[in-house]
Design an enzyme around this catalytic site. Structure first.
Site, short mmCIF file in Angstrom:
data_model
loop_
_atom_site.label_atom_id
_atom_site.label_comp_id
_atom_site.label_asym_id
_atom_site.label_seq_id
_atom_site.Cartn_x
_atom_site.Cartn_y
_atom_site.Cartn_z
N GLU A 148 0.79 -1.23 0.00
CA GLU A 148 0.00 0.00 0.00
C GLU A 148 0.83 1.29 0.00
OE1 GLU A 148 -3.29 0.18 -0.25
OE2 GLU A 148 -3.59 -2.00 -0.27
N SER A 175 -46.10 -31.63 38.88
CA SER A 175 -45.43 -32.47 39.88
C SER A 175 -44.00 -32.05 40.19
CB SER A 175 -45.43 -33.93 39.40
OG SER A 175 -46.75 -34.43 39.34
#
Length: 768
Positions: free
Chosen positions: A193, A469
């Site tokens: 770059e 239950s």
């Protein structure tokens, strides 16, 4: 003479006028130049202030990072060899023959050699460490450091980064400092770059001219002349608009940035700001997050080839998407590798190895961040309650949670797989599921919808449905308390009963099969989930006493003291059920379930946190008896199918079904996790499911994905082996006929001498 003078006058006047015009132009020019210089200066000062605020303040808003629990290993830890292997795979460790660097491990059938990464732990930085972990049938048996063979009392793995809580800008990043950034990435970046990065002053005129010439020759844009500093200025402050004015502003800002800050500061900002791809709606910024996004591991552990790909992708993350365009991505990566070789950063051998290696991408089917809407909602709620709603808006916050990624994955698979069959009979079915860590009291997993990633109504927390239950173990815990007249062998009436309330209304409870046995033992009544004996027992000990037991165990919502509550006419959620069953699993000790263990601020300093202390809700002795009974539920009671699926593994559980099979419940635990599961319909319609055919099926599938560790049932000092008459429940001595051995409380076990039979003449003579 006069004539000569007259002829020169026009020429002089013309010259004078020419000098006057030039003077006016010059005067106007330098004035305009001065004005332009002043404008540029003031504009430069304005830009400088903007740049200074960005660079010297908070460059980015770093999303709050949310971590899983940190797996703790110690001698006796309930972690098996396969489970640790799965955890290491999830963390991105590499399996090798011989670990030579951080992030690697090797494994034999009973040992794992691991080179752990350094990481930030709420209790302090954890350095890299190389250890040998040894296993036996119970789990972890020993942990030793490799360098000196020293035995460790406890060893932590790094937590999994679950997600980052993104703010409104949609940007996601993980900050990596210059010191932590691998050198090959920096070298490759400059080669590709901006080769003259350390020579220019923010703008490279020669690069601009060269790019212009190449582009004009090609007839299209094929090369850019922007420096890294210009790219940073554009990314930080400008839009992607293509105009001469924008380029001028970009260049001016680049010059200011280069003047004010060092090259290393600029490079660090660029490497953490650069756009690296798109993760659905999230923009991926910076090399640190890109490493996790593409490869699923920290940037410091990437190979040279993988580091080269990150630099290659900068030119066009969409164009070089490695999952969509693998050939294109490899070609670009290899170009970067060639540049590294030509510059001398790689030798020929290193280049060949890198070029021949695959991309090594993470599995694209597994998201880089986990969708946990139900759990995250609870985390946010807990954080807001502790620290206020402003905390999550702060930058750089780190939240450490109780979530167990392996338990969560198992829960989601169990729900998805089980509902493929359950949905065939009823498409309207839904689920809520909570899994806790038995030892820490933290929420390990949560599912609030049959589509686990759906962000909506959270049935794990928000529903209120009759628990059926599931309430019964607390009735029996009340009856088995110290100084009670009841034992596991105590006979309970199983005959028709009718109760009348103050308004004259009657209630006649029925057993599930509508039949009566006359009399059953307390253990059988719980094991078979019989209703009438349970009601008789609850009335005998007092409904108010049962309410007290349940409240002490962590049930926070009001309870009506009606006999019907003894059979589960109590509305609750999976989270509420998990809370009270966590108490049963933890030797009767109550502590409030939590999702957050620690929070660090942006400076990695821990924020104060208060943890609720344990409170003994049920005595350990009584709790042992209840756990024993719940294990019999799995071995030969209503959850027998679960016991048959995992023979030889001690599990405790309880099924639950509300009236007309509208709600299917199951709650149970092994040595590591407690689970509470509800299956039903949002409209409260009938499901035709029981606790054992709906919710328990999900739990069974969960244990298939996450193999259980059997309960280590060690009797407390107050529990002994007792012997009881099978018919009457009377305590007997060892060796008496027609007896069964059951655990009993030392203080309440008073066996009849001589098996309760009249003494023979010779026993009287001997004084027996």
């Amino acid at each position: 003479m006069t004539t000569h003078t007259t002829k020169k006058a026009p020429a002089q006047r013309k010259a004078k006028r020419s000098r006057g015009l030039f003077g006016h132009i010059w005067s106007l020019t330098w004035k305009l130049a001065l004005i332009g210089l002043a404008v540029v200066t003031f504009y430069g000062i304005y830009l400088d202030q903007i740049i200074a605020r960005k660079f010297e303040g908070q460059k980015w808003h770093l999303p709050a990072q949310v971590f899983s629990r940190s797996m703790a290993l110690y001698p006796g830890a309930a972690v098996s060899h396969p489970q640790l292997m799965a955890e290491l795979k999830l963390l991105g460790y590499r399996k090798v023959a011989n670990p030579r660097e951080v992030g690697e491990f090797s494994a034999s059938s009973t040992k794992i050699e691991l080179w752990r990464r350094p990481f930030l732990h709420p209790e302090g930085d954890q350095p890299e460490q190389r250890v040998m972990i040894t296993f036996d049938s119970e789990g972890v048996s020993a942990i030793a450091r490799m360098e000196d063979k020293r035995q460790l009392a406890v060893f932590h793995l790094e937590p999994v980064l679950l997600d980052r809580m993104i703010t409104g800008d949609g940007e996601d990043r993980l900050f990596v400092s210059t010191e932590e950034m691998p050198k090959p990435i920096v070298q490759a970046l400059l080669l590709v770059e901006d080769r003259s990065f350390y020579e220019h002053h923010g703008v490279n005129p020669f690069a601009i001219l060269r790019a212009a010439f190449v582009n004009i020759t090609a007839g299209r844009t094929v090369q850019g002349g922007s420096t890294l500093t210009q790219q940073l200025a554009k990314n930080f402050f400008l839009s992607s608009e293509r105009s001469l004015l924008r380029k001028v502003r970009e260049a001016l800002m680049a010059v200011i940035i280069d003047f004010r800050y060092s090259k290393d500061e600029i490079l660090e900002a660029y490497l953490n700001e650069v756009y690296m791809g798109q993760d659905k709606s999230r923009a991926v910024h910076g090399m640190g997050l890109a490493s996790q996004f593409y490869f699923g591991r920290p940037i410091g552990e990437l190979t040279t080839a993988q580091q080269a790909f990150l630099v290659a992708a900068i030119k066009g993350p969409s164009y070089y998407n490695p999952w969509r365009y693998p050939e294109r991505s490899l070609e670009r990566r290899d170009l970067v590798l060639r540049l590294l070789m030509e510059s001398g950063e790689l030798n020929t051998a290193q280049y060949k190895v890198a070029v021949e290696s695959p991309l090594g991408l993470r599995n694209a089917n597994k998201p880089v961040h986990q969708k946990l809407p139900s759990f995250y909602a609870l985390v946010k709620q807990e954080v807001n309650q502790r620290y206020g709603d402003a905390l999550l808006k702060q930058s750089g916050v780190k939240i450490y949670t109780t979530l167990d990624p392996m338990a969560q994955e198992a829960a989601e698979i169990a729900v998805t797989q089980t509902f493929k069959s359950l949905d065939k009979g009823n498409k309207s079915l839904q689920i809520g599921m909570v899994v806790t860590d038995k030892y820490t009291g933290g929420i390990a997993a949560m599912v609030g919808d049959k589509t686990p990633g759906f962000d909506g109504y959270n049935r794990a927390v928000e529903i209120r449905r009759p628990i059926g239950s599931l309430i019964k173990p607390f009735v029996y815990a009340t009856a088995l308390a110290p100084n009670s007249q009841f034992t596991l062998a105590s006979p309970l009436k199983d005959q028709p009963i009718t109760l009348k309330n103050e308004q004259g209304k009657t209630w006649s409870p029925q057993n599930f099969d509508k039949t009566f046995s006359g009399q059953v033992s307390l253990l059988t009544a719980l094991k078979k989930s019989m209703n009438v004996p349970t009601v008789n027992l609850g009335i005998a000990v007092g409904v108010d006493a049962v309410v007290t037991t349940l409240a002490k165990s962590g049930w926070e919502e009001p309870l009506n003291e009606y006999p019907s509550m003894l059979l589960g006419a109590v509305n609750g959620s999976p989270l509420m059920v998990a809370q009270v069953y966590q108490t049963l699993a933890d030797s009767g000790a109550y502590r409030k379930l939590t999702t957050v263990t620690a929070v660090l601020d942006s400076d990695n300093q821990p924020l104060p946190v208060t943890r609720s202390a344990k409170e003994q809700a049920i005595t350990p002795d009584t709790d042992f008896l209840v756990q024993y009974a719940m294990q019999q539920v799995v071995r030969s009671g209503t959850a027998t199918r679960l016991g048959n699926a995992f023979p030889g593994v001690a599990l405790a559980g309880k099924t639950g079904t509300s009236n007309d099979s509208r709600d299917s419940w199951f709650a149970g635990f092994d040595e590591r996790n407690v689970a509470a599961i509800w299956v039903g319909r949002d409209d409260n319609g009938k499901t035709s499911l029981y606790g054992s055919s709906g919710a328990m099926a999900v739990y069974q599938a969960f244990l298939k994905e996450r193999p259980p560790i059997g309960l280590r049932s060690i009797p407390p000092s107050g529990v002994i082996k007792g012997y009881f008459d099978r018919d009457t429940g009377e305590a007997k001595e060892a060796g008496c006929s027609n007896t069964e051995a059951l655990p009993a409380l030392r203080g309440t076990y008073n066996p009849a001498k001589n098996c309760g039979e009249p003494l023979q003449w010779w026993q009287k003579i001997l004084g027996q």
